[in-house]
Motif scaffolding. Structure first.
Motif, PDB file in Angstrom:
ATOM      1  N   ALA A 229     -27.663 -35.783 -12.199  1.00  8.98           N
ATOM      2  CA  ALA A 229     -26.314 -35.852 -11.632  1.00  8.98           C
ATOM      3  C   ALA A 229     -26.267 -36.680 -10.351  1.00  8.98           C
ATOM      4  N   ASP A 230     -25.126 -37.334 -10.143  1.00 11.31           N
ATOM      5  CA  ASP A 230     -24.860 -38.051  -8.911  1.00 11.31           C
ATOM      6  C   ASP A 230     -23.976 -37.201  -7.999  1.00 11.31           C
ATOM      7  N   GLN A 231     -23.785 -37.671  -6.777  1.00 13.17           N
ATOM      8  CA  GLN A 231     -22.904 -36.979  -5.845  1.00 13.17           C
ATOM      9  C   GLN A 231     -21.500 -36.890  -6.440  1.00 13.17           C
ATOM     10  N   GLY A 232     -20.891 -35.722  -6.288  1.00 15.88           N
ATOM     11  CA  GLY A 232     -19.533 -35.540  -6.751  1.00 15.88           C
ATOM     12  C   GLY A 232     -19.402 -34.982  -8.156  1.00 15.88           C
ATOM     13  N   GLU A 233     -20.527 -34.841  -8.875  1.00 14.30           N
ATOM     14  CA  GLU A 233     -20.449 -34.376 -10.265  1.00 14.30           C
ATOM     15  C   GLU A 233     -20.401 -32.859 -10.395  1.00 14.30           C
ATOM     16  N   PHE A 234     -21.173 -32.155  -9.554  1.00  8.15           N
ATOM     17  CA  PHE A 234     -21.269 -30.703  -9.662  1.00  8.15           C
ATOM     18  C   PHE A 234     -20.813 -30.027  -8.381  1.00  8.15           C
ATOM     19  N   PHE A 235     -20.090 -28.922  -8.550  1.00  5.13           N
ATOM     20  CA  PHE A 235     -19.796 -28.024  -7.440  1.00  5.13           C
ATOM     21  C   PHE A 235     -20.885 -26.965  -7.502  1.00  5.13           C
ATOM     22  N   LEU A 236     -21.780 -26.961  -6.525  1.00  4.28           N
ATOM     23  CA  LEU A 236     -22.968 -26.109  -6.583  1.00  4.28           C
ATOM     24  C   LEU A 236     -22.860 -24.904  -5.653  1.00  4.28           C
ATOM     25  N   HIS A 237     -23.316 -23.762  -6.167  1.00  4.04           N
ATOM     26  CA  HIS A 237     -23.430 -22.560  -5.337  1.00  4.04           C
ATOM     27  C   HIS A 237     -24.763 -21.920  -5.651  1.00  4.04           C
ATOM     28  N   ARG A 238     -25.533 -21.627  -4.609  1.00  4.39           N
ATOM     29  CA  ARG A 238     -26.862 -21.042  -4.802  1.00  4.39           C
ATOM     30  C   ARG A 238     -26.951 -19.716  -4.068  1.00  4.39           C
ATOM     31  N   ASN A 239     -27.615 -18.753  -4.705  1.00  2.00           N
ATOM     32  CA  ASN A 239     -27.879 -17.477  -4.051  1.00  2.00           C
ATOM     33  C   ASN A 239     -29.138 -16.872  -4.656  1.00  2.00           C
ATOM     34  N   ILE A 240     -29.608 -15.780  -4.095  1.00  5.30           N
ATOM     35  CA  ILE A 240     -30.795 -15.112  -4.606  1.00  5.30           C
ATOM     36  C   ILE A 240     -30.564 -14.651  -6.038  1.00  5.30           C
ATOM     37  N   ALA A 241     -31.386 -15.144  -6.968  1.00  4.92           N
ATOM     38  CA  ALA A 241     -31.392 -14.727  -8.374  1.00  4.92           C
ATOM     39  C   ALA A 241     -30.148 -15.145  -9.160  1.00  4.92           C
ATOM     40  N   ASN A 242     -29.426 -16.166  -8.658  1.00  3.51           N
ATOM     41  CA  ASN A 242     -28.256 -16.721  -9.369  1.00  3.51           C
ATOM     42  C   ASN A 242     -27.307 -15.647  -9.897  1.00  3.51           C
ATOM     43  N   LEU A 243     -26.955 -14.711  -9.027  1.00  8.69           N
ATOM     44  CA  LEU A 243     -26.100 -13.591  -9.440  1.00  8.69           C
ATOM     45  C   LEU A 243     -24.643 -13.791  -9.019  1.00  8.69           C
ATOM     46  N   VAL A 244     -23.744 -13.351  -9.879  1.00  5.05           N
ATOM     47  CA  VAL A 244     -22.327 -13.318  -9.559  1.00  5.05           C
ATOM     48  C   VAL A 244     -21.908 -11.845  -9.530  1.00  5.05           C
ATOM     49  N   PRO A 245     -21.323 -11.387  -8.440  1.00  2.00           N
ATOM     50  CA  PRO A 245     -20.899  -9.983  -8.381  1.00  2.00           C
ATOM     51  C   PRO A 245     -19.636  -9.776  -9.200  1.00  2.00           C
ATOM     52  N   PRO A 246     -19.291  -8.547  -9.520  1.00  2.00           N
ATOM     53  CA  PRO A 246     -18.025  -8.289 -10.212  1.00  2.00           C
ATOM     54  C   PRO A 246     -16.857  -8.511  -9.266  1.00  2.00           C
ATOM     55  N   PHE A 247     -15.671  -8.620  -9.814  1.00  2.00           N
ATOM     56  CA  PHE A 247     -14.452  -8.829  -9.030  1.00  2.00           C
ATOM     57  C   PHE A 247     -14.150  -7.574  -8.228  1.00  2.00           C
ATOM     58  N   GLU A 248     -14.319  -7.670  -6.921  1.00  6.11           N
ATOM     59  CA  GLU A 248     -14.061  -6.544  -6.019  1.00  6.11           C
ATOM     60  C   GLU A 248     -13.394  -7.080  -4.756  1.00  6.11           C
ATOM     61  N   PRO A 249     -12.062  -7.168  -4.741  1.00 11.37           N
ATOM     62  CA  PRO A 249     -11.343  -7.743  -3.593  1.00 11.37           C
ATOM     63  C   PRO A 249     -11.578  -7.007  -2.279  1.00 11.37           C
ATOM     64  N   GLU A 250     -11.762  -5.701  -2.353  1.00 10.32           N
ATOM     65  CA  GLU A 250     -11.951  -4.932  -1.128  1.00 10.32           C
ATOM     66  C   GLU A 250     -13.374  -5.139  -0.607  1.00 10.32           C
ATOM     67  N   GLY A 251     -13.492  -5.460   0.646  1.00  7.23           N
ATOM     68  CA  GLY A 251     -14.813  -5.681   1.215  1.00  7.23           C
ATOM     69  C   GLY A 251     -14.730  -6.638   2.384  1.00  7.23           C
ATOM     70  N   ASP A 252     -15.884  -7.026   2.905  1.00  4.10           N
ATOM     71  CA  ASP A 252     -15.914  -7.860   4.099  1.00  4.10           C
ATOM     72  C   ASP A 252     -16.146  -9.339   3.794  1.00  4.10           C
ATOM     73  N   TYR A 253     -17.235  -9.640   3.075  1.00  3.87           N
ATOM     74  CA  TYR A 253     -17.599 -11.029   2.842  1.00  3.87           C
ATOM     75  C   TYR A 253     -17.952 -11.235   1.368  1.00  3.87           C
ATOM     76  N   HIS A 254     -17.429 -12.317   0.834  1.00  2.00           N
ATOM     77  CA  HIS A 254     -17.661 -12.582  -0.590  1.00  2.00           C
ATOM     78  C   HIS A 254     -17.945 -14.066  -0.791  1.00  2.00           C
ATOM     79  N   GLY A 255     -19.103 -14.510  -0.355  1.00  2.00           N
ATOM     80  CA  GLY A 255     -19.444 -15.929  -0.450  1.00  2.00           C
ATOM     81  C   GLY A 255     -19.423 -16.458  -1.866  1.00  2.00           C
ATOM     82  N   THR A 256     -20.081 -15.757  -2.782  1.00  2.00           N
ATOM     83  CA  THR A 256     -20.143 -16.223  -4.169  1.00  2.00           C
ATOM     84  C   THR A 256     -18.773 -16.142  -4.821  1.00  2.00           C
TER      85      THR A 256
END
Length: 215
Positions: A60-87
């Protein structure tokens, strides 16, 4: 903040090399990206692991992918209540603002985060089980995957859990209303991948059989 220091020399040298070659040879493209903004076709959620080089895997070249990295490539469930939700914030921006058409979760072999969670489950990592551990709390998102494998009454391996981390994240993505809406209207497709770092192989998640198959 009085503790920040200048870049180490080796990084400065690498930057200067890139500026003189990679940037200089593609200056018009970089300026176009800056002026017109980003229009990535896909978002990729991958692990922080330095051995997983997403752009190299797909050329890939610049601009092709929107990348997000975290420990173990996990996505949390939808939980609006809380403090910080980077992913969650990254997913929201990719789907609702950038209108990506593909959302990919990429897992990998020898994942330290997954191994840490497996060790927690076996009682071998008490430091991760403490309430003060950010890592321990985060990788606990993998619990549904562990319970799924445990129910099969088979020996659970790190590799099994690495692939379940991808499936757990795919399932959690579908709890986000805007993701579900985009998927149901066929404006967005979800994909699960797992790569073997040493072999350079790539597998995809086949939802019909609940297995990973070679691409």
């Amino acid at each position: 903040m009085d503790k920040a220091k200048p870049l180490p020399a080796y990084l400065v040298q690498r930057y200067e090399g890139w500026k003189a070659t990679g940037y200089a040879e593609n200056k018009a493209w970089y300026r176009r990206l800056a002026d017109e903004g980003q229009r990535p076709r896909a978002m990729i959620v991958s692990c922080c692991d330095s051995r997983v080089h997403v752009t190299s895997i797909f050329g890939a070249d610049q601009g092709e992918f929107f990348l997000h990295r975290n420990i173990a490539n996990l996505v949390p469930p939808f939980e609006p209540e809380g403090d910080y939700h980077g992913t969650s914030a990254a997913v929201e921006y990719a789907v609702t603002a950038l209108n990506v058409t593909h959302l990919i979760v990429l897992g990998h072999s020898s994942c330290g985060g997954v191994k840490g969670f497996h060790d927690m489950c076996k009682g071998h990592a008490p430091e991760l089980s403490e309430g003060s551990s950010f890592v321990g709390k985060w990788i606990s998102l993998l619990k549904p995957g562990y319970e799924k494998l445990e129910a099969k009454a088979v020996e659970i391996t790190d590799r099994d859990l690495e692939k379940e981390a991808v499936v757990v994240s795919l399932n959690n993505l579908m709890t986000f209303p805007f993701v579900q809406e985009a998927v149901n209207s066929e404006q967005l497709s979800l994909h699960g991948l797992w790569t073997d770092i040493g072999e350079g192989s790539l597998e995809y998640y086949d939802a019909a059989s609940d297995t990973f198959q070679p691409v």
